[in-house]
Design a protein around this motif. Structure first.
Motif, PDB file in Angstrom:
ATOM      1  N   TYR A   1       0.460   5.513  13.088  1.00  0.00           N
ATOM      2  CA  TYR A   1       1.730   5.696  12.386  1.00  0.00           C
ATOM      3  C   TYR A   1       2.322   7.087  12.583  1.00  0.00           C
ATOM      4  O   TYR A   1       3.499   7.321  12.320  1.00  0.00           O
ATOM      5  N   LYS A   2       1.508   7.984  13.105  1.00  0.00           N
ATOM      6  CA  LYS A   2       2.000   9.338  13.362  1.00  0.00           C
ATOM      7  C   LYS A   2       3.158   9.291  14.373  1.00  0.00           C
ATOM      8  O   LYS A   2       4.063  10.133  14.342  1.00  0.00           O
ATOM      9  N   ALA A   3       3.132   8.304  15.234  1.00  0.00           N
ATOM     10  CA  ALA A   3       4.220   8.174  16.214  1.00  0.00           C
ATOM     11  C   ALA A   3       5.552   7.978  15.499  1.00  0.00           C
ATOM     12  O   ALA A   3       6.583   8.548  15.899  1.00  0.00           O
TER      13      ALA A   3
ATOM     14  N   LEU B   1       0.838  -1.208   0.000  1.00  0.00           N
ATOM     15  CA  LEU B   1       0.000   0.000   0.000  1.00  0.00           C
ATOM     16  C   LEU B   1       0.873   1.258   0.000  1.00  0.00           C
ATOM     17  O   LEU B   1       2.043   1.217   0.393  1.00  0.00           O
ATOM     18  N   ASN B   2       0.239   2.364  -0.358  1.00  0.00           N
ATOM     19  CA  ASN B   2       1.002   3.614  -0.465  1.00  0.00           C
ATOM     20  C   ASN B   2       0.962   4.489   0.774  1.00  0.00           C
ATOM     21  O   ASN B   2       1.782   5.381   0.924  1.00  0.00           O
ATOM     22  N   SER B   3      -0.056   4.305   1.622  1.00  0.00           N
ATOM     23  CA  SER B   3      -0.150   5.210   2.773  1.00  0.00           C
ATOM     24  C   SER B   3      -0.787   4.509   3.968  1.00  0.00           C
ATOM     25  O   SER B   3      -1.461   3.475   3.816  1.00  0.00           O
ATOM     26  N   PHE B   4      -0.599   5.127   5.133  1.00  0.00           N
ATOM     27  CA  PHE B   4      -1.228   4.540   6.321  1.00  0.00           C
ATOM     28  C   PHE B   4      -2.744   4.749   6.288  1.00  0.00           C
ATOM     29  O   PHE B   4      -3.496   3.958   6.853  1.00  0.00           O
ATOM     30  N   ASP B   5      -3.174   5.808   5.589  1.00  0.00           N
ATOM     31  CA  ASP B   5      -4.627   5.997   5.410  1.00  0.00           C
ATOM     32  C   ASP B   5      -5.218   4.804   4.675  1.00  0.00           C
ATOM     33  O   ASP B   5      -6.320   4.343   4.974  1.00  0.00           O
ATOM     34  N   GLN B   6      -4.488   4.314   3.686  1.00  0.00           N
ATOM     35  CA  GLN B   6      -4.974   3.137   2.948  1.00  0.00           C
ATOM     36  C   GLN B   6      -5.012   1.903   3.855  1.00  0.00           C
ATOM     37  O   GLN B   6      -5.900   1.059   3.722  1.00  0.00           O
TER      38      GLN B   6
ATOM     39  N   LEU C   1     -14.823  -9.162   5.938  1.00  0.00           N
ATOM     40  CA  LEU C   1     -14.332 -10.484   6.375  1.00  0.00           C
ATOM     41  C   LEU C   1     -14.935 -10.834   7.732  1.00  0.00           C
ATOM     42  O   LEU C   1     -15.046 -11.996   8.099  1.00  0.00           O
ATOM     43  N   SER C   2     -15.258  -9.821   8.448  1.00  0.00           N
ATOM     44  CA  SER C   2     -15.875  -9.897   9.785  1.00  0.00           C
ATOM     45  C   SER C   2     -15.467 -11.137  10.575  1.00  0.00           C
ATOM     46  O   SER C   2     -14.354 -11.209  11.057  1.00  0.00           O
ATOM     47  N   GLU C   3     -16.329 -12.138  10.708  1.00  0.00           N
ATOM     48  CA  GLU C   3     -16.078 -13.229  11.654  1.00  0.00           C
ATOM     49  C   GLU C   3     -14.897 -14.123  11.268  1.00  0.00           C
ATOM     50  O   GLU C   3     -14.381 -14.858  12.106  1.00  0.00           O
ATOM     51  N   ILE C   4     -14.432 -14.054  10.015  1.00  0.00           N
ATOM     52  CA  ILE C   4     -13.283 -14.920   9.658  1.00  0.00           C
ATOM     53  C   ILE C   4     -11.946 -14.179   9.750  1.00  0.00           C
ATOM     54  O   ILE C   4     -10.888 -14.768   9.597  1.00  0.00           O
ATOM     55  N   LEU C   5     -11.977 -12.879  10.001  1.00  0.00           N
ATOM     56  CA  LEU C   5     -10.722 -12.122  10.133  1.00  0.00           C
ATOM     57  C   LEU C   5      -9.983 -12.589  11.389  1.00  0.00           C
ATOM     58  O   LEU C   5     -10.530 -12.561  12.481  1.00  0.00           O
ATOM     59  N   SER C   6      -8.731 -13.038  11.231  1.00  0.00           N
ATOM     60  CA  SER C   6      -8.019 -13.519  12.420  1.00  0.00           C
ATOM     61  C   SER C   6      -6.714 -12.782  12.694  1.00  0.00           C
ATOM     62  O   SER C   6      -6.161 -12.898  13.789  1.00  0.00           O
ATOM     63  N   ALA C   7      -6.179 -12.042  11.736  1.00  0.00           N
ATOM     64  CA  ALA C   7      -4.996 -11.224  12.027  1.00  0.00           C
ATOM     65  C   ALA C   7      -4.931 -10.079  11.029  1.00  0.00           C
ATOM     66  O   ALA C   7      -5.318 -10.230   9.859  1.00  0.00           O
ATOM     67  N   PHE C   8      -4.442  -8.952  11.505  1.00  0.00           N
ATOM     68  CA  PHE C   8      -4.256  -7.795  10.624  1.00  0.00           C
ATOM     69  C   PHE C   8      -3.001  -7.084  11.109  1.00  0.00           C
ATOM     70  O   PHE C   8      -3.026  -6.316  12.061  1.00  0.00           O
ATOM     71  N   GLU C   9      -1.889  -7.395  10.473  1.00  0.00           N
ATOM     72  CA  GLU C   9      -0.581  -6.883  10.898  1.00  0.00           C
ATOM     73  C   GLU C   9      -0.048  -5.935   9.834  1.00  0.00           C
ATOM     74  O   GLU C   9      -0.384  -6.063   8.655  1.00  0.00           O
ATOM     75  N   PHE C  10       0.813  -5.005  10.250  1.00  0.00           N
ATOM     76  CA  PHE C  10       1.395  -4.108   9.250  1.00  0.00           C
ATOM     77  C   PHE C  10       2.881  -3.892   9.527  1.00  0.00           C
ATOM     78  O   PHE C  10       3.367  -4.127  10.624  1.00  0.00           O
ATOM     79  N   TRP C  11       3.588  -3.455   8.499  1.00  0.00           N
ATOM     80  CA  TRP C  11       4.961  -2.977   8.661  1.00  0.00           C
ATOM     81  C   TRP C  11       5.259  -1.960   7.579  1.00  0.00           C
ATOM     82  O   TRP C  11       4.505  -1.828   6.605  1.00  0.00           O
TER      83      TRP C  11
ATOM     84  N   GLY D   1       8.591   1.110  11.851  1.00  0.00           N
ATOM     85  CA  GLY D   1       7.278   0.899  12.464  1.00  0.00           C
ATOM     86  C   GLY D   1       6.645  -0.387  11.973  1.00  0.00           C
ATOM     87  O   GLY D   1       6.685  -0.699  10.781  1.00  0.00           O
ATOM     88  N   TYR D   2       6.104  -1.164  12.879  1.00  0.00           N
ATOM     89  CA  TYR D   2       5.344  -2.370  12.524  1.00  0.00           C
ATOM     90  C   TYR D   2       4.454  -2.708  13.720  1.00  0.00           C
ATOM     91  O   TYR D   2       4.563  -2.082  14.781  1.00  0.00           O
ATOM     92  N   GLY D   3       3.580  -3.658  13.542  1.00  0.00           N
ATOM     93  CA  GLY D   3       2.794  -4.064  14.709  1.00  0.00           C
ATOM     94  C   GLY D   3       1.418  -4.578  14.381  1.00  0.00           C
ATOM     95  O   GLY D   3       1.104  -4.934  13.244  1.00  0.00           O
ATOM     96  N   HIS D   4       0.627  -4.595  15.439  1.00  0.00           N
ATOM     97  CA  HIS D   4      -0.684  -5.221  15.402  1.00  0.00           C
ATOM     98  C   HIS D   4      -1.737  -4.121  15.200  1.00  0.00           C
ATOM     99  O   HIS D   4      -2.304  -3.623  16.177  1.00  0.00           O
ATOM    100  N   VAL D   5      -1.968  -3.752  13.926  1.00  0.00           N
ATOM    101  CA  VAL D   5      -2.914  -2.656  13.647  1.00  0.00           C
ATOM    102  C   VAL D   5      -4.258  -2.955  14.285  1.00  0.00           C
ATOM    103  O   VAL D   5      -4.898  -2.086  14.877  1.00  0.00           O
TER     104      VAL D   5
END
Ligand code: FAD
Ligand code: MLT
Ligand code: ZN
Length: 634
Positions: A518-520, A389-394, A406-416, A545-549
């Motif tokens: 991500y502003k941090a 992706l191009n931005s943290f807004d995205q 994805l609602s009930e099947i979403l099990s992880a959403f990580e970023f870096w 920066g990375y982590g558990h969005v």
């Protein structure tokens, strides 16, 4: 006449996660919905163009899939003990240590940063810490008592053997304990604490001490030589909670490792606190269940240590925190009293929820000896997608949509971010191969876990197609098999290892509302740029920066050429003030220990801290449990 008692509080069950989602019968795997998946075909068939003119391709990630970092409980894999056994054959002690690290955590080489004999004592590094003279020094009489209640093999006094219990896994902290006790029953823990309390002997409970240091029997010269190169790369997030500061007695829970009971109907697992997380997960896997938490350190950390740190990890988004999944605890209080609250009930609104006090208490209120935890059904259909992706807004738009679609099947959403992927590539983290053709400013790993593969594939593909056609993501791949799933996770889980190789890394673990997450990173970069201290030949080399969005949890890493007071002063207390200003926490999941206790006021009010101190005084009036940590120094 009955009157309402104003002091009465009720247990809350409303923060428990609904584990019943996965109750649908698993349908035998049907042919994949290949026609509908035109954008997500296998790499061997080549990537077709999307309406947006970009390829959301099947991953080309490849490899053996045995890297240490992989979230191995997502797929069947060999027994970790077997791997360790095989790796041990025909290798030197040093190699054996590395082999152990390889299956223990995702960070094999940084974990190899072992003792070189020069690690300064914590007490010397932090001269403001003074030994509390109300604590008695260990005597022969004390040793005789412990010998009367424990087998001689459960008592460690040998100086060399003590070293591994005195040091944290990255050798930042080093205590001076002269005694390690390894009780094998709750009654023995009770006798130990009763005696220590009566004799004012300070105690540090120790679980897996996360990493290789808790597992190696002896260090030898050859091993030290081989590993010296790694010792300058330190990681700064370790809070030093599990090792002594002065001469506290270490109570290691490693001999309390039995599974006590498992109910295949409710999924309630009751076990000793010293059970290793990965061992529990494998036990549950055979029964169609899963541990509700997962960490890179799963091969070494204990469930008692997880509970005591309230560890978060990679499944928190799906299954919630241990405050919700722990059903009951057995705890030995500092005076030796056994608090039996090992309930397996999901609902029990009778009295204060005492177990909550011990979750995340870091061993300051007693020793957790037994854990009852609710395990969810293991999902039979897993999908993992990697997006560029191009931005943290995205990223935020993608996260929002993932919850909608994805609602009930979403099990992880990580970023870096780009800095993170750069380091992963630079340091060739095992198994971590970036399958995307170009480099992007941001990456997201989305995982779905459900019970019906066709249903999940359909939902995921619709979700991804929507993102592509609305130009929210620039590129992406979907793993086609378990090896590819494994390799995509290896990128995410390899980031801490890669960061550790970037020099002296200052690590921060903060939580805040997702919109400012991500502003941090941006504000930290801006600060260091404006002070002209980052770049070639300067004090700092990069901000990562990375982590558990999904959990609003950022891992902010600042890489410097070396640790120095000057560097520390440039980032602290700025980072803590930043978190406080944005209604965040200065420690989202790594705890307080000896390194964050004096920063507690950034996240908790004086009234709350006072109440915490009162609890501590009430439960541990002599202050013997894990002193010098957690609460602010007085
Ligand atoms: P230890 O390190 O031995 O102890 C931790 C604290 O708990 C100490 O204060 C100790 O005194 C106390 N304690 C331990 N056992 C008991 C007990 N039975 N009773 C009372 N007190 C006890 N954390 C996350 O939240 N998310 C992550 O994704 C994550 N990833 C990690 C990856 C790596 C490679 C590493 C090294 C660590 C990671 N962590 C993560 C940190 C995490 O907190 C620990 O790995 C784990 O939860 C600690 O378990 P342990 O058994 O090793 O405890
Ligand atoms: C992670 O999420 O990878 C862990 O918390 C460890 C780390 O941040 O280094
Ligand atoms: Zn984390």
């Amino acid at each position: 006449m009955l009157r309402r008692d104003p002091t009465r509080i009720e247990l809350r069950a409303d923060d428990l996660v609904d584990f019943e989602r996965s109750r649908e019968e698993y349908l035998e795997s049907k042919a994949k919905l290949k026609d509908q998946h035109r954008k997500f075909r296998s790499a061997t068939t080549g990537p077709p163009p999307t309406p947006a003119g970009r390829d959301l391709r099947s991953t080309t990630a490849s490899g053996s899939g045995t890297s240490s970092g992989v979230n191995n409980s997502r797929e069947p894999r060999p027994d970790p003990f077997e791997i360790a056994q095989q790796e041990r054959k025909g290798k030197s002690t040093a190699e054996r240590v590395l082999a152990r690290a390889t299956f223990s955590t995702y960070s094999p080489t940084c974990l190899a940063a072992v003792h070189d004999g020069k690690v300064a004592y914590t007490a010397d590094k932090f001269p403001h810490l003074k030994r509390d003279h109300s604590f008695k020094k260990l005597s022969e009489k004390d040793i005789s008592y412990f010998k009367s209640i424990l087998a001689s093999s459960s008592i460690t006094q040998d100086e060399e053997d003590l070293e591994i219990f005195n040091s944290d896994w990255l050798r930042k902290y080093r205590g001076q304990s002269k005694l390690v006790l390894k009780p094998s029953s709750t009654e023995q823990v009770s006798k130990i604490l009763k005696y220590c309390n009566e004799n004012r002997l300070a105690v540090v409970p120790q679980g897996g001490n996360t990493g290789l240091v808790g597992k190696v029997e002896k260090y030898d010269k050859e091993m030290q030589k081989q590993m010296l190169h790694a010792t300058h790369n330190a990681i700064y997030f370790i809070t030093g909670g599990s090792v002594p500061v002065f001469d506290e007695i270490v109570v290691s829970m490693s001999s309390m490792n039995s599974i006590r009971n498992f109910d295949p109907v409710s999924g309630a697992l009751v076990c000793d606190a010293g059970c290793i997380l990965e061992v529990l997960d494998k036990y549950l896997e055979e029964r169609g269940y899963i541990m509700p938490l997962d960490l890179g350190a799963k091969g070494s950390c204990h469930i008692g240590g997880n509970v005591s740190t309230n560890a978060g990890g990679l499944r928190l988004l799906r299954y919630g925190s241990l405050h919700g999944t722990v059903l009951g605890l057995e705890v030995v209080l500092p005076d030796g009293t056994i608090l039996d609250n090992l309930s397996t009930l999901r609902k029990d609104n009778t009295g204060y929820d005492l177990k909550q006090l011990f979750i995340g208490a870091e061993g300051t209120l007693g020793i957790v000896t037994g854990v009852s935890i609710l395990s969810p059904k293991r999902s039979k259909a897993i999908n993992v997608a990697l997006l560029g992706l191009n931005s943290f807004d995205q990223i935020q738009a993608t996260f929002k949509r993932s919850k909608d679609e994805l609602s009930e099947i979403l099990s992880a959403f990580e970023f870096w971010d780009q800095e993170a992927i750069k380091l992963v590539k630079e340091h060739l983290v095992a198994g971590a191969k970036d399958p995307l053709q170009s480099t992007y400013p941001f990456y997201v790993l989305v995982e779905t876990s459900g019970s019906n593969k066709d249903h999940d594939d359909y939902k995921l593909n619709n979700f991804l197609e929507g993102l592509m056609s609305d130009d929210i993501v620039q590129d992406g791949v979907v793993a086609q098999d378990t090896t590819q799933i494994h390799n995509l996770w290896a990128i995410r889980e390899g980031i801490p290892e890669a960061c550790s190789k970037a020099g002296a890394v200052y690590k921060y673990d903060i939580s805040m509302p997702v919109p400012v997450l991500y502003k941090a990173v941006e504000d930290m970069k801006e600060r260091l740029v404006s002070k002209e201290v980052i770049g070639d030949g300067k004090l700092f080399t990069s901000v990562i920066g990375y982590g558990h969005v999904g959990d609003g949890n950022l891992h902010l890493n600042v890489a410097a050429n070396e640790f120095s007071q000057e560097a520390t002063n440039l980032i602290e207390p700025f980072v803590f003030e930043w978190a406080a200003k944005h209604a965040g926490s200065i420690s989202a999941e790594h705890g307080l220990g000896v390194s964050r206790n004096n920063h507690l006021h950034y996240s908790k009010s004086p009234t709350m801290i006072q109440l915490m101190i009162k609890f501590k005084q009430l439960i541990d009036p002599n202050g013997i449990m894990n002193p010098y940590k957690y609460l602010p120094d007085v």
